[in-house]
Scaffold this motif. Sequence first.
Motif, PDB file in Angstrom:
ATOM      1  N   PRO A  57       0.806  -1.224   0.000  1.00 37.83           N
ATOM      2  CA  PRO A  57       0.000   0.000   0.000  1.00 37.83           C
ATOM      3  C   PRO A  57       0.842   1.277   0.000  1.00 37.83           C
ATOM      4  N   SER A  70      -6.679   5.324   2.934  1.00 40.11           N
ATOM      5  CA  SER A  70      -6.736   4.241   1.945  1.00 40.11           C
ATOM      6  C   SER A  70      -8.166   4.033   1.457  1.00 40.11           C
ATOM      7  N   VAL A  81      -1.890   8.990  -0.396  1.00 35.81           N
ATOM      8  CA  VAL A  81      -1.718   7.745   0.363  1.00 35.81           C
ATOM      9  C   VAL A  81      -0.242   7.361   0.412  1.00 35.81           C
TER      10      VAL A  81
END
Length: 300
Positions: A177, A250, A273
């Motif tokens: 991520p 997110s 992010v």
Amino acid sequence: MKRKANAYVALTKPRVIELLLVSTLPTMIFAERGFPSVWLMISTLVGGAMAAGASGAFNCYIDRDMDKLMKRTKGRPLVTGDLTPREALVFSWVLAIASLVVLWVGTNPLTTVLGLAAILLYVVFYTLILKRRTAQNIVWGGIAGCMPVLIAWAAVTNTIEWPAIILFLVIFLWTPPHYWPLSMKYADDYNAASVPMLGAIANARRVSVQVVLYAWATVVCSMLLVPLGSAGIVYTAIAGGAGIWFVYESHVLYREAQSDHKPAEINRKAMKVFHISITYLSIVFLALAIDPFVGSPLFG
């Protein structure tokens, strides 16, 4: 000479080294439950930074063909011609060997072996084997970026224990991520160089789902340090709060992607992010460094 020196520094990817060191020193402090000896801290930080720099230099040497095709990497010294491939390769080998010498002299054999493993994982496993072949490259290749916490823990304790494994998994789960939003922004670059980064070859909807899932997994794993790793109230509160922020942003990216907003807007959220992920990890490890000095472990 100044330009040449700057080129050698750029070859080591200093911004990546900074991020790795953010995880190293706090892990040492947490393992010691205080400050380790100055010599041990310097040896571990310098040796680890040199190992990371050598890995980055090898990566620049191997990837010089694709770097010239990508706008994001067109300023690297092997693309601009500030360094020749031979100079970069010799520098990489010297720095790698020197890093292992520093770790051997200043720490212990286990730490040195882990340092060697970190170099091999990044250069061979990620750069040579995975990067150009699979969209899961950053997932498994990210193992190399998890090694500093094992190196730090081993330097202090001469062993690997559960807290180190949990921190290893935190960075392992955090890497996708963190990096996939960046690859969304630079999808054209990766496609031009035929690098199958998930953010470049998959649509925003699919990538955003993966970012959310990995963000949740990262935060949940980070909280395992409380029952299994002797973390106290400082770590619990700060890591938990930062985790809520990371997961929330997110989800914002996910909503943007699922709503089929304009690519420019989605990329803007993706880069947010990306930057937040760096701040999140820094906050977690800052809390880890403070925790031993305030209160006591919540469990045992």
